[in-house]
Design a protein around this motif. Structure first.
Motif, PDB file in Angstrom:
ATOM      1  N   THR A  25     -10.845   4.767 -36.155  1.00 10.90           N
ATOM      2  CA  THR A  25     -10.777   5.575 -37.367  1.00 10.90           C
ATOM      3  C   THR A  25     -10.360   6.974 -36.943  1.00 10.90           C
ATOM      4  O   THR A  25     -10.967   7.560 -36.043  1.00 10.90           O
ATOM      5  N   VAL A  26      -9.325   7.518 -37.585  1.00 11.30           N
ATOM      6  CA  VAL A  26      -8.752   8.790 -37.146  1.00 11.30           C
ATOM      7  C   VAL A  26      -8.365   9.617 -38.362  1.00 11.30           C
ATOM      8  O   VAL A  26      -8.042   9.066 -39.426  1.00 11.30           O
ATOM      9  N   ALA A  27      -8.425  10.929 -38.237  1.00  8.66           N
ATOM     10  CA  ALA A  27      -7.957  11.800 -39.307  1.00  8.66           C
ATOM     11  C   ALA A  27      -6.446  11.667 -39.453  1.00  8.66           C
ATOM     12  O   ALA A  27      -5.725  11.513 -38.464  1.00  8.66           O
ATOM     13  N   PRO A  28      -5.920  11.727 -40.677  1.00 10.97           N
ATOM     14  CA  PRO A  28      -4.472  11.659 -40.857  1.00 10.97           C
ATOM     15  C   PRO A  28      -3.760  12.840 -40.193  1.00 10.97           C
ATOM     16  O   PRO A  28      -4.266  13.961 -40.193  1.00 10.97           O
ATOM     17  N   GLY A  29      -2.582  12.561 -39.626  1.00 16.05           N
ATOM     18  CA  GLY A  29      -1.748  13.647 -39.122  1.00 16.05           C
ATOM     19  C   GLY A  29      -1.173  13.466 -37.736  1.00 16.05           C
ATOM     20  O   GLY A  29      -0.019  13.810 -37.499  1.00 16.05           O
ATOM     21  N   ARG A  30      -1.975  12.931 -36.803  1.00  9.43           N
ATOM     22  CA  ARG A  30      -1.487  12.840 -35.424  1.00  9.43           C
ATOM     23  C   ARG A  30      -1.771  11.462 -34.818  1.00  9.43           C
ATOM     24  O   ARG A  30      -2.091  11.318 -33.635  1.00  9.43           O
ATOM     25  N   GLU A  31      -1.625  10.440 -35.636  1.00  5.68           N
ATOM     26  CA  GLU A  31      -1.982   9.095 -35.193  1.00  5.68           C
ATOM     27  C   GLU A  31      -1.133   8.601 -34.018  1.00  5.68           C
ATOM     28  O   GLU A  31      -1.631   7.877 -33.144  1.00  5.68           O
ATOM     29  N   GLU A  32       0.144   8.966 -33.985  1.00  7.16           N
ATOM     30  CA  GLU A  32       1.007   8.502 -32.890  1.00  7.16           C
ATOM     31  C   GLU A  32       0.516   9.021 -31.540  1.00  7.16           C
ATOM     32  O   GLU A  32       0.503   8.280 -30.543  1.00  7.16           O
ATOM     33  N   LEU A  64     -10.162  16.164 -32.529  1.00  9.34           N
ATOM     34  CA  LEU A  64      -8.828  16.039 -31.960  1.00  9.34           C
ATOM     35  C   LEU A  64      -8.394  17.308 -31.237  1.00  9.34           C
ATOM     36  O   LEU A  64      -7.656  17.241 -30.252  1.00  9.34           O
ATOM     37  N   GLY A  65      -8.849  18.471 -31.711  1.00  6.95           N
ATOM     38  CA  GLY A  65      -8.510  19.719 -31.039  1.00  6.95           C
ATOM     39  C   GLY A  65      -7.020  19.980 -31.002  1.00  6.95           C
ATOM     40  O   GLY A  65      -6.256  19.516 -31.852  1.00  6.95           O
ATOM     41  N   ASP A  66      -6.587  20.713 -29.981  1.00  9.54           N
ATOM     42  CA  ASP A  66      -5.176  21.077 -29.850  1.00  9.54           C
ATOM     43  C   ASP A  66      -4.325  19.968 -29.243  1.00  9.54           C
ATOM     44  O   ASP A  66      -3.108  19.970 -29.383  1.00  9.54           O
ATOM     45  N   ASP A  67      -4.964  19.017 -28.550  1.00 10.78           N
ATOM     46  CA  ASP A  67      -4.238  17.961 -27.840  1.00 10.78           C
ATOM     47  C   ASP A  67      -4.830  16.617 -28.238  1.00 10.78           C
ATOM     48  O   ASP A  67      -5.805  16.147 -27.655  1.00 10.78           O
ATOM     49  N   ALA A  68      -4.251  16.000 -29.262  1.00 10.41           N
ATOM     50  CA  ALA A  68      -4.792  14.750 -29.789  1.00 10.41           C
ATOM     51  C   ALA A  68      -4.695  13.616 -28.770  1.00 10.41           C
ATOM     52  O   ALA A  68      -5.577  12.753 -28.708  1.00 10.41           O
ATOM     53  N   GLU A  69      -3.652  13.610 -27.964  1.00  5.82           N
ATOM     54  CA  GLU A  69      -3.500  12.542 -26.970  1.00  5.82           C
ATOM     55  C   GLU A  69      -4.598  12.631 -25.913  1.00  5.82           C
ATOM     56  O   GLU A  69      -5.208  11.624 -25.544  1.00  5.82           O
ATOM     57  N   ALA A  70      -4.871  13.833 -25.435  1.00  2.00           N
ATOM     58  CA  ALA A  70      -5.933  14.016 -24.442  1.00  2.00           C
ATOM     59  C   ALA A  70      -7.294  13.695 -25.041  1.00  2.00           C
ATOM     60  O   ALA A  70      -8.155  13.100 -24.373  1.00  2.00           O
ATOM     61  N   ALA A  71      -7.512  14.063 -26.301  1.00  2.00           N
ATOM     62  CA  ALA A  71      -8.786  13.761 -26.957  1.00  2.00           C
ATOM     63  C   ALA A  71      -8.987  12.257 -27.061  1.00  2.00           C
ATOM     64  O   ALA A  71     -10.103  11.750 -26.840  1.00  2.00           O
ATOM     65  N   SER A 107     -13.949  16.280 -39.412  1.00  2.02           N
ATOM     66  CA  SER A 107     -12.941  16.256 -40.465  1.00  2.02           C
ATOM     67  C   SER A 107     -11.548  16.063 -39.879  1.00  2.02           C
ATOM     68  O   SER A 107     -10.630  15.609 -40.574  1.00  2.02           O
ATOM     69  N   ASP A 108     -11.380  16.413 -38.606  1.00  3.25           N
ATOM     70  CA  ASP A 108     -10.109  16.242 -37.904  1.00  3.25           C
ATOM     71  C   ASP A 108     -10.411  15.646 -36.533  1.00  3.25           C
ATOM     72  O   ASP A 108     -10.190  16.272 -35.503  1.00  3.25           O
ATOM     73  N   GLY A 109     -10.930  14.446 -36.551  1.00  4.68           N
ATOM     74  CA  GLY A 109     -11.343  13.806 -35.306  1.00  4.68           C
ATOM     75  C   GLY A 109     -10.983  12.339 -35.295  1.00  4.68           C
ATOM     76  O   GLY A 109     -10.204  11.857 -36.123  1.00  4.68           O
ATOM     77  N   LEU A 110     -11.540  11.624 -34.329  1.00  3.62           N
ATOM     78  CA  LEU A 110     -11.353  10.187 -34.259  1.00  3.62           C
ATOM     79  C   LEU A 110     -12.638   9.537 -33.785  1.00  3.62           C
ATOM     80  O   LEU A 110     -13.460  10.148 -33.092  1.00  3.62           O
ATOM     81  N   VAL A 111     -12.813   8.308 -34.206  1.00  4.27           N
ATOM     82  CA  VAL A 111     -13.915   7.465 -33.757  1.00  4.27           C
ATOM     83  C   VAL A 111     -13.298   6.248 -33.093  1.00  4.27           C
ATOM     84  O   VAL A 111     -12.404   5.615 -33.649  1.00  4.27           O
TER      85      VAL A 111
END
Length: 396
Positions: free
Chosen positions: A134-141, A102-109, A181-185
């Motif tokens: 499937t996404v790490a909890p925290g920035r789902e929106e 996800l990095g610093d910008d979850a929307e861009a990722a 650990s802080d990513g998305l599939v």
């Protein structure tokens, strides 16, 4: 299209995948076009990914951890190292998976992941029938916003936030090439059959409600100008306590007393999207597992063990009916917090689903956040929710 599901209770990666392979009949059917692997964190994610790539190929391989384990047609395995698989063979369809930090910008990722997944499906620039997430909890929106920027506002986005066994952050996500650990599939699906999906909760509003007057991200400070923790404790008749001194977890206390926002009316009935209070702070604020905004009207919601046990079967029945009663397979997302609240009755939950699915292959995962599409709306992220997505028998 052929769909099969499999479960292993060995508690070991190599033996478990061998058992999965045998149940999926890989030697006879060959590598599936889409393979979802969900697992308890008692199994090491990188070893699981590497062995799965070696055994099943590096195609549309989608992995994510699930609280304590999984459930399916073979029953419930919540010993901490359960492993489940959901496989599709569909020569007339197209499937593509990618994973990314996800990095610093979850929307861009999320945008980048969606574009890569479409490329892997050989369908760049097209709109998939469904996205399995499937996404790490925290920035789902932010992730949902990024996906919708690529696949459109109407596309079905369904899945869950990866989980561990005790909210300690051991969750994992993986695609064909890496573990995060802080990513998305993201998997984009262009199946040859129709899909139906239902997204609901097992809770009802008490009638008590108020307005968000101060919030920063997922930290809710005030409702109606009062400390949020005090308001929640009052609304729940003391079932959810306030923090005295140090911050304290209220996840378990709030499981049957979440907060809800009305996001739309469905046939005149309000749909409440839930958020799970996680931590009560000494300053009176509450940390949440889903975001709310200034000015939102929050309703006190209440659930019971009976309602959480029964809801999954009802959602399965509704989804099957929406697909015309003939289905090839199903993916079920059941909140990990709900599962923990009724852990000793999960056999009833599984049986309620199986009553409607019979011998149809299905896999259920336990998540720390649920993404889905309510009737008449667009994709949302919520907590303490249940979704069921079925693949029908009719051609698209």
């Amino acid at each position: 299209m052929i769909i099969k599901a499999a479960q292993s209770t060995t508690g070991e990666v190599s033996a478990g995948l061998a058992e999965i392979s045998a149940q999926l009949e890989i030697d006879d059917r060959g590598v599936p076009d889409f393979l979802a692997l969900h697992f308890g964190v008692g199994l090491e994610a990188e070893t699981l990914r590497a062995n799965a790539v070696s055994m099943f190929g590096a195609g549309a391989l989608h992995g994510g951890s699930s609280c304590l384990g999984v459930m399916g047609g073979s029953g419930v395995d919540i010993g901490g190292a359960g492993l489940g698989a959901f496989a599709i063979w569909d020569a007339a369809g197209s499937y593509g998976t990618t994973s990314i930090d996800l990095g610093d910008d979850a929307e861009a990722a999320a945008q980048e992941a969606a574009l890569q997944a479409l490329s892997h499906a050989d369908r760049p620039g097209e709109i998939p029938e469904m996205v399995w997430l499937t996404v790490a909890p925290g920035r789902e929106e932010q992730v949902i916003a990024g996906l919708r920027a690529v696949v459109g506002a109407e596309t079905l986005i369904v899945g869950g936030s990866s989980a561990d066994n005790d909210v300690s952050g051991k969750w994992a996500q993986f695609g064909p090439g890496a573990v995060h650990s802080d990513g998305l599939v993201v998997t984009v699906l262009f199946p040859s059959v129709q899909i139906a999906s239902v997204y609901q909760s097992g809770y009802a509003p008490t009638g008590t409600n108020g307005t968000v007057t101060r919030v920063e991200g997922r930290r809710l400070y005030e409702i109606d100008g009062r400390p949020a923790s005090q308001v929640l404790s009052q609304w729940s008749s003391g079932a959810v306590s306030v923090a005295e001194g140090e911050a304290r977890s209220i996840l378990a206390e709030a499981t049957l007393w979440p907060l809800g926002r009305v996001t739309r009316q469905v046939a005149g009935v309000p749909f409440h999207l839930l958020t799970h209070p996680a931590v009560a702070n000494s300053d009176g604020s509450i940390e949440l597992f889903a975001a709310v905004s200034h000015g939102d009207q929050l309703w006190q919601m209440q659930g019971t063990a009976d309602s959480l046990v029964a809801r999954a079967g009802r959602v399965a029945a509704q989804t099957k009916e929406a697909a015309g009663d003939e289905i090839k397979g199903a993916l079920v997302v059941y909140c990990g917090g709900c599962m923990l609240a009724v852990q000793d009755r999960m056999d009833e939950v599984s049986a309620g689903i199986k009553d409607h699915f019979g011998d149809t292959p299905w896999l259920g995962v336990f998540t720390f956040g649920e993404q889905g599409v309510p009737s008449g709306g667009g994709a949302n992220h919520g907590n303490l929710m249940i979704s069921c997505t079925v693949f029908g028998t009719g051609d698209r």
